[in-house]
Design a protein around this motif. Sequence first.
Motif, PDB file in Angstrom:
ATOM      1  N   UNK A 254       0.751  -1.311   0.121  1.00 24.33           N
ATOM      2  CA  UNK A 254      -0.108  -0.068  -0.080  1.00 24.33           C
ATOM      3  C   UNK A 254       0.862   1.169  -0.007  1.00 24.33           C
ATOM      4  N   UNK A 255       0.331   2.399  -0.652  1.00 22.14           N
ATOM      5  CA  UNK A 255       0.933   3.452  -0.563  1.00 22.14           C
ATOM      6  C   UNK A 255       0.912   4.213   0.832  1.00 22.14           C
TER       7      UNK A 255
ATOM      8  N   UNK B 263       3.255   5.000  16.395  1.00 23.74           N
ATOM      9  CA  UNK B 263       4.636   4.341  16.263  1.00 23.74           C
ATOM     10  C   UNK B 263       4.414   3.406  15.031  1.00 23.74           C
ATOM     11  N   UNK B 264       3.695   2.497  15.096  1.00 27.70           N
ATOM     12  CA  UNK B 264       3.494   1.434  14.025  1.00 27.70           C
ATOM     13  C   UNK B 264       3.220   1.983  12.573  1.00 27.70           C
ATOM     14  N   UNK B 265       2.265   2.721  12.527  1.00 28.48           N
ATOM     15  CA  UNK B 265       1.978   3.299  11.254  1.00 28.48           C
ATOM     16  C   UNK B 265       3.529   4.216  10.564  1.00 28.48           C
ATOM     17  N   UNK B 266       3.947   4.842  11.750  1.00 30.56           N
ATOM     18  CA  UNK B 266       5.239   5.524  11.334  1.00 30.56           C
ATOM     19  C   UNK B 266       6.319   4.904  10.909  1.00 30.56           C
ATOM     20  N   UNK B 267       6.551   3.607  11.765  1.00 28.42           N
ATOM     21  CA  UNK B 267       7.510   2.592  11.410  1.00 28.42           C
ATOM     22  C   UNK B 267       7.281   2.057   9.838  1.00 28.42           C
ATOM     23  N   UNK B 268       6.115   1.909   9.343  1.00 26.99           N
ATOM     24  CA  UNK B 268       5.795   1.253   8.182  1.00 26.99           C
ATOM     25  C   UNK B 268       5.463   2.343   6.995  1.00 26.99           C
ATOM     26  N   UNK B 269       6.145   3.603   7.366  1.00 30.44           N
ATOM     27  CA  UNK B 269       6.231   4.570   6.291  1.00 30.44           C
ATOM     28  C   UNK B 269       5.302   5.609   6.237  1.00 30.44           C
ATOM     29  N   UNK B 270       4.210   5.499   6.995  1.00 26.99           N
ATOM     30  CA  UNK B 270       3.210   6.575   7.041  1.00 26.99           C
ATOM     31  C   UNK B 270       3.504   7.741   7.790  1.00 26.99           C
ATOM     32  N   UNK B 271       2.749   8.844   7.384  1.00 23.87           N
ATOM     33  CA  UNK B 271       2.902  10.173   7.842  1.00 23.87           C
ATOM     34  C   UNK B 271       2.124  10.260   9.301  1.00 23.87           C
ATOM     35  N   UNK B 272       2.534  10.503  10.390  1.00 20.58           N
ATOM     36  CA  UNK B 272       1.650  10.325  11.554  1.00 20.58           C
ATOM     37  C   UNK B 272       1.614  11.739  12.285  1.00 20.58           C
ATOM     38  N   UNK B 273       0.673  12.219  12.829  1.00 21.90           N
ATOM     39  CA  UNK B 273       0.534  13.330  13.906  1.00 21.90           C
ATOM     40  C   UNK B 273      -0.262  13.017  14.803  1.00 21.90           C
TER      41      UNK B 273
END
Length: 119
Positions: free
Chosen positions: A3-4, A28-38
Amino acid sequence: MTAQPTSFALFAYRQEPGCFIHVLLNGLDLHDKGHKVKIVIEGPATTLLPEIETLDAPLPSLFKQATDKGLMDGYCLACATKLGAKDGAKASGLAPLSDMNGHPSMARYVEQGFTVINF
């Protein structure tokens, strides 16, 4: 097929440390998988900020990891003020957010392409 990467704004509302831990874990999981997180601290969750270091593990460690990775966008200034947590929230080093009548605007995140998730 991978997924993009997408962008997520995670709004933490609950004053329950266990719920806040899940916000941090997912961020943290989303970030570690390349997603932008705030991550935005809203409502009663702002009262956790003054005591974050005294709460049971793993919350302090996860909060530090999320902060160090730049995931913590800030806290609701109006809620922290109303709930008596303003000084502690300020001491956390997070930014006060107040662009919607004293509260963080979800619309701002949506306009920047974030998917908003409330916890």
